[in-house]
Motif scaffolding. Structure first.
Motif, PDB file in Angstrom:
ATOM      1  N   UNK A 256       0.862  -1.489  -0.188  1.00  8.10           N
ATOM      2  CA  UNK A 256      -0.268   0.137  -0.190  1.00  8.10           C
ATOM      3  C   UNK A 256       0.686   0.819   0.200  1.00  8.10           C
ATOM      4  N   UNK A 257       0.432   2.607  -0.771  1.00  5.35           N
ATOM      5  CA  UNK A 257       0.808   3.592  -0.507  1.00  5.35           C
ATOM      6  C   UNK A 257       0.280   4.610   0.158  1.00  5.35           C
ATOM      7  N   UNK A 258       0.956   4.873   1.097  1.00  2.54           N
ATOM      8  CA  UNK A 258       0.055   5.906   2.501  1.00  2.54           C
ATOM      9  C   UNK A 258      -0.525   7.607   1.707  1.00  2.54           C
ATOM     10  N   UNK A 259      -0.742   7.695   2.251  1.00  6.11           N
ATOM     11  CA  UNK A 259      -0.982   9.434   1.852  1.00  6.11           C
ATOM     12  C   UNK A 259      -0.096  10.025   3.622  1.00  6.11           C
ATOM     13  N   UNK A 260       0.711  10.911   2.523  1.00  8.04           N
ATOM     14  CA  UNK A 260       1.511  11.080   3.228  1.00  8.04           C
ATOM     15  C   UNK A 260       1.033  12.738   4.122  1.00  8.04           C
ATOM     16  N   UNK A 261      -0.039  12.577   3.946  1.00  8.06           N
ATOM     17  CA  UNK A 261      -0.792  13.619   5.630  1.00  8.06           C
ATOM     18  C   UNK A 261      -1.055  12.575   6.361  1.00  8.06           C
ATOM     19  N   UNK A 262      -1.507  11.598   6.128  1.00  5.10           N
ATOM     20  CA  UNK A 262      -1.263  11.039   7.689  1.00  5.10           C
ATOM     21  C   UNK A 262      -0.582  11.395   9.379  1.00  5.10           C
ATOM     22  N   UNK A 314      -5.051   3.301   5.921  1.00  7.86           N
ATOM     23  CA  UNK A 314      -3.638   3.511   5.790  1.00  7.86           C
ATOM     24  C   UNK A 314      -3.567   3.645   4.710  1.00  7.86           C
ATOM     25  N   UNK A 315      -3.111   3.148   3.665  1.00  7.76           N
ATOM     26  CA  UNK A 315      -3.007   2.515   2.503  1.00  7.76           C
ATOM     27  C   UNK A 315      -4.091   3.468   1.332  1.00  7.76           C
ATOM     28  N   UNK A 316      -5.451   3.789   2.365  1.00  6.11           N
ATOM     29  CA  UNK A 316      -6.469   4.625   1.419  1.00  6.11           C
ATOM     30  C   UNK A 316      -5.915   5.963   1.303  1.00  6.11           C
ATOM     31  N   UNK A 319      -9.526  12.620   2.002  1.00 10.01           N
ATOM     32  CA  UNK A 319     -10.137  13.534   1.181  1.00 10.01           C
ATOM     33  C   UNK A 319     -10.465  14.655   1.139  1.00 10.01           C
ATOM     34  N   UNK A 320      -9.614  15.184   2.631  1.00  8.34           N
ATOM     35  CA  UNK A 320      -8.953  16.605   2.894  1.00  8.34           C
ATOM     36  C   UNK A 320      -8.231  17.060   3.200  1.00  8.34           C
ATOM     37  N   UNK A 321      -7.560  17.774   3.504  1.00  6.04           N
ATOM     38  CA  UNK A 321      -5.595  18.339   4.678  1.00  6.04           C
ATOM     39  C   UNK A 321      -7.088  18.134   6.565  1.00  6.04           C
ATOM     40  N   UNK A 322      -6.527  17.265   7.134  1.00  9.72           N
ATOM     41  CA  UNK A 322      -6.484  16.551   8.526  1.00  9.72           C
ATOM     42  C   UNK A 322      -6.537  18.827   9.021  1.00  9.72           C
TER      43      UNK A 322
END
Length: 542
Positions: A256-262, A314-316, A319-322
């Motif tokens: 999975x490629x996580x979203x960097x914004x996590x 975590x691999x998705x 939908x918006x910036x935290x």
């Protein structure tokens, strides 16, 4: 000269005789007057007392008393209304004559049209035995009046000052064909009403009591939020701390490629529903059918647990910036429960129960079970749910409430089971108000009622800090609602000191619990402060 002297001597002598005569006459007259007065006194006053000094009126003959007034009107109260099984009502009776004067000391006779439904004692105490319609006849001296009552299933202490609640809830149950409901109302943190209406299990004929337990659905979210806020108050975590710094043992699934914004998601974002997930865009990953997809991707037969759902998510992409937007998120509260576990080393349920619920007296609040056969003691049956394929292998088609999803998996977001009294105990143990002891630090209610900064709540009148909160009348109005197949719930916490919960054991149509709350609000507003009951039922219910 001698003759003159003689004359004078004679005159003087006659004058002396005259004076003697006159004095004798006066004395005689006085004696006669006294004699007459004494005679009059003796004739007018048998006691011999001078009437001029001590007058004694003579008794006058009394007329015969008028005949006793007849009963013309029999007034009774109450005259009609809803009563629940087990209710007792003292009938009040006033007898009046034709002129409207109240009469006392008359025989009053009470009769029930059906003693199997309701019995009434010689003193007018009515006791409801069963369900149906009953007429009570009250008579005296040939005059009578009647009261009619509709007897409904339910239980809990009847509170005459809040009889309007009975009417509204019973009417709602009939109008929407609901199996049952339970309502708890507090004022100034005293439990003034706790009633069950209808059936806990309509199929089995089990009547709802005041102490039945319900799945409370998203009313679980304030519980998770308070747990996190209490940990922050104790200095065990920081609300501005990155979530996945606290949960660094969780990693995305392989490949999975996580979203960097996590890395930008903070603990406070999860509480405020600003973590970056929008279920209206990408769906609710904690709910069927997404749970089936996750199970397939993980190649597991049953529903995934909380950590497996988190690792998959975590691999998705977010939908918006935290922090930039509000979007209600169940996943955020699954994460909060895991943070509690990682920080404390206890299960989420154990920490919440040991540190918050049991100290608050809410000892019967627990994480619930999924299947009907695993119902908790005193838990209602959940009705009118659609049939669907179970998320558990081998169970086939099931009622959605019993196998269409995993209840324990929803712990932080919707897994708790509670009675109305226990939820109100929890509420008043964390609200910072003075009448009941808080079991959390003072920063917890302060943070809940502090409007968040940032773009997510700019220009809004309501914010989300576990509860939905808004300013009102110089204080704060807290609320939350919840729903799962077979249950609807709502909690209201008002600035005027009135709070209440409404739990239903059916889904109903739309957000029926919120609709009922709005209907209930106006009548409660109309009750003067002096007419609210002063009792506290918290000590009478587990």
């Amino acid at each position: 000269m001698k003759s003159l002297d003689k004359f004078q001597s004679i005159k003087y002598s006659d004058s002396k005789h005259f004076l003697h005569f006159n004095w004798a006459l006066v004395v005689s007259l006085l004696l006669l007057v006294l004699f007459n007065l004494t005679t009059i006194s003796c004739s007018d006053n048998s006691t011999g007392t001078d009437p001029a000094v001590d007058p004694q009126p003579q008794p006058q003959p009394q007329p015969d008393p008028p005949p006793a007034a007849e009963v013309a009107v029999v007034e009774i109260s109450p005259r009609h209304g809803w009563l629940l099984t087990g209710d007792t009502v003292q009938m009040e009776v006033v007898l009046r004559d034709a002129n409207g004067w109240a009469l006392t000391g008359r025989e009053i006779i009470f009769e029930s049209s059906d003693n199997d439904l309701a019995e009434i004692s010689e003193s007018g105490l009515l006791e409801v035995k069963d369900i149906g319609d009953v007429t009570i006849t009250v008579s005296s001296e040939g005059k009578e009046n009647t009261a009619t009552f509709s007897l409904k299933p339910g239980g809990g202490l009847r509170v005459p000052e809040l009889a309007v609640v009975d009417s509204l809830i019973t009417d709602m149950i009939e109008r929407y064909d609901l199996p049952g409901a339970a309502v708890g109302i507090t004022r100034n943190e005293r439990l003034v009403l706790l009633r069950g209406y209808g059936y806990a299990d309509r199929d089995a004929g089990e009547i709802m009591t005041a102490d039945h337990r319900f799945r409370i659905a998203s009313l679980s979210k304030p519980v998770a939020a308070v747990a996190i806020l209490e940990l922050a108050d104790r200095g065990l975590l920081d609300l501005d701390q990155p979530v996945f710094e606290l949960l660094n043992h969780l990693q995305p699934l392989p490949g999975a490629i996580p979203d960097s914004r996590l890395d930008d998601i903070l603990v406070k974002h999860l509480i405020q529903h600003t973590g970056g997930w929008d279920r209206d865009v990408s769906g609710d990953w904690t709910w069927t059918p997404h749970v089936r997809t996750i199970a397939t991707d993980l190649n597991i037969p049953g529903p995934p647990n909380q950590e497996e759902i988190i690792r998959w998510s975590m691999g998705r992409q977010l939908n918006y910036d935290p922090g930039s937007k509000y979007a209600y998120s169940n996943l955020g509260y699954v994460l909060l429960a895991r943070i509690v576990e990682n920080v404390t080393g206890q299960t989420f349920e154990d920490f919440v129960r040991n540190e918050i619920l049991i100290p608050a007296g809410a000892e019967r609040m627990v994480i619930g079970n999924t299947f009907f056969e695993d119902r908790l003691e005193g838990e209602v049956r959940y009705h009118d749910t659609p049939t669907m394929l179970s998320v558990y292998p081998g169970r086939g088609q099931v009622e959605a409430a019993y196998g269409g999803f995993s209840l324990p998996m929803r712990d932080g977001q919707g897994g708790w089971v509670s009675s109305p009294a226990d939820y109100l105990r929890f509420l008043h143990a964390v609200d910072g108000r003075p009448n009941r002891h808080d079991v959390v630090g003072s920063s917890v209610p302060e943070w809940i009622t502090t409007r968040p900064t940032g773009p997510a709540f700019d220009g809004t009148t309501t914010w989300y800090t576990g509860f939905s909160v808004r300013s009102q009348s110089g204080d704060y109005f807290w609320s939350h609602s919840g729903g799962l197949p077979g249950t609807r719930t709502i909690v209201i916490h008002r600035p005027d000191g009135v709070s209440y919960v409404i739990f239903l054991n059916a889904s109903g149509s739309g957000n029926i619990a919120s609709e009922v709350s709005q209907i209930l609000g106006a009548p409660l507003n109309s009750i003067p402060a002096s007419e609210w009951p002063n009792h506290d039922l918290f000590n009478h219910h587990p």
